[in-house]
Scaffold this motif. Structure first.
Motif, PDB file in Angstrom:
ATOM      1  N   VAL A   1       0.841  -1.197   0.000  1.00 17.90           N
ATOM      2  CA  VAL A   1       0.000   0.000   0.000  1.00 17.90           C
ATOM      3  C   VAL A   1       0.879   1.251   0.000  1.00 17.90           C
ATOM      4  CG1 VAL A   1      -1.624   1.360   1.397  1.00 17.90           C
ATOM      5  CG2 VAL A   1      -2.021  -1.090   1.037  1.00 17.90           C
ATOM      6  N   LYS A   2       1.909   1.283   0.860  1.00 20.91           N
ATOM      7  CA  LYS A   2       2.808   2.441   0.927  1.00 20.91           C
ATOM      8  C   LYS A   2       3.539   2.641  -0.396  1.00 20.91           C
ATOM      9  CE  LYS A   2       3.188   4.643   4.234  1.00 20.91           C
ATOM     10  NZ  LYS A   2       2.410   5.848   4.526  1.00 20.91           N
ATOM     11  N   LEU A   3       4.013   1.552  -1.014  1.00 17.55           N
ATOM     12  CA  LEU A   3       4.698   1.654  -2.303  1.00 17.55           C
ATOM     13  C   LEU A   3       3.759   2.195  -3.370  1.00 17.55           C
ATOM     14  CD1 LEU A   3       7.190   1.129  -4.064  1.00 17.55           C
ATOM     15  CD2 LEU A   3       6.322  -1.203  -4.401  1.00 17.55           C
ATOM     16  N   ASP A   4       2.545   1.686  -3.416  1.00 17.82           N
ATOM     17  CA  ASP A   4       1.557   2.174  -4.377  1.00 17.82           C
ATOM     18  C   ASP A   4       1.280   3.663  -4.176  1.00 17.82           C
ATOM     19  OD1 ASP A   4       1.402  -0.358  -5.434  1.00 17.82           O
ATOM     20  OD2 ASP A   4      -0.549  -0.832  -4.533  1.00 17.82           O
ATOM     21  N   GLN A   5       1.211   4.103  -2.918  1.00 12.32           N
ATOM     22  CA  GLN A   5       0.987   5.523  -2.635  1.00 12.32           C
ATOM     23  C   GLN A   5       2.162   6.371  -3.110  1.00 12.32           C
ATOM     24  OE1 GLN A   5       0.299   5.443   1.595  1.00 12.32           O
ATOM     25  NE2 GLN A   5      -1.906   5.131   1.370  1.00 12.32           N
ATOM     26  N   GLU A   6       3.388   5.885  -2.883  1.00  9.00           N
ATOM     27  CA  GLU A   6       4.580   6.619  -3.313  1.00  9.00           C
ATOM     28  C   GLU A   6       4.629   6.737  -4.828  1.00  9.00           C
ATOM     29  OE1 GLU A   6       7.843   4.551  -1.516  1.00  9.00           O
ATOM     30  OE2 GLU A   6       7.246   5.142   0.507  1.00  9.00           O
ATOM     31  N   VAL A   7       4.295   5.663  -5.535  1.00 10.52           N
ATOM     32  CA  VAL A   7       4.285   5.679  -6.999  1.00 10.52           C
ATOM     33  C   VAL A   7       3.224   6.657  -7.500  1.00 10.52           C
ATOM     34  CG1 VAL A   7       3.758   4.306  -9.048  1.00 10.52           C
ATOM     35  CG2 VAL A   7       5.252   3.371  -7.272  1.00 10.52           C
ATOM     36  N   ALA A   8       2.051   6.608  -6.902  1.00 12.31           N
ATOM     37  CA  ALA A   8       0.973   7.522  -7.304  1.00 12.31           C
ATOM     38  C   ALA A   8       1.354   8.970  -7.068  1.00 12.31           C
ATOM     39  CB  ALA A   8      -0.319   7.177  -6.561  1.00 12.31           C
ATOM     40  N   THR A   9       2.005   9.254  -5.959  1.00 10.79           N
ATOM     41  CA  THR A   9       2.446  10.617  -5.650  1.00 10.79           C
ATOM     42  C   THR A   9       3.499  11.073  -6.649  1.00 10.79           C
ATOM     43  OG1 THR A   9       1.974  10.314  -3.308  1.00 10.79           O
ATOM     44  CG2 THR A   9       3.487  12.087  -3.885  1.00 10.79           C
TER      45      THR A   9
ATOM     46  N   SER B   1       3.135  14.155  -9.483  1.00 12.06           N
ATOM     47  CA  SER B   1       4.014  15.325  -9.474  1.00 12.06           C
ATOM     48  C   SER B   1       4.891  15.376 -10.727  1.00 12.06           C
ATOM     49  CB  SER B   1       4.877  15.340  -8.222  1.00 12.06           C
ATOM     50  OG  SER B   1       5.788  14.244  -8.241  1.00 12.06           O
ATOM     51  N   GLY B   2       4.737  14.403 -11.617  1.00 13.87           N
ATOM     52  CA  GLY B   2       5.493  14.414 -12.867  1.00 13.87           C
ATOM     53  C   GLY B   2       6.860  13.752 -12.785  1.00 13.87           C
TER      54      GLY B   2
END
Length: 61
Positions: A46-54, A58-59
């Motif tokens: 979940v944390k990895l998915d959130q980091e990738v999405a962020t 942000s480009g």
């Protein structure tokens, strides 16, 4: 730990040993619905998915 033993994490979160088989224990978690509880491998995903999405938002690549 023994079957039935509990650990209080905070006032309203309790971990209970619900089954013991050899060197393994099955734990139960009692927590309010507003507290999200994941096994470690799920939490990390979940944390990895959130980091990738962020990063994608942000480009960054």
């Amino acid at each position: 730990m023994r079957l039935g033993e509990t650990v209080d994490i905070v006032d309203n979160v309790t971990i209970t040993v619900v089954k013991v088989q050899g060197k393994y224990a099955k734990l139960g978690v009692d927590a309010p619905k507003n507290i999200i509880v994941h096994r470690e491998e799920i939490y990390r995903r979940v944390k990895l998915d959130q980091e990738v999405a962020t990063a994608n938002a942000s480009g960054e690549r």
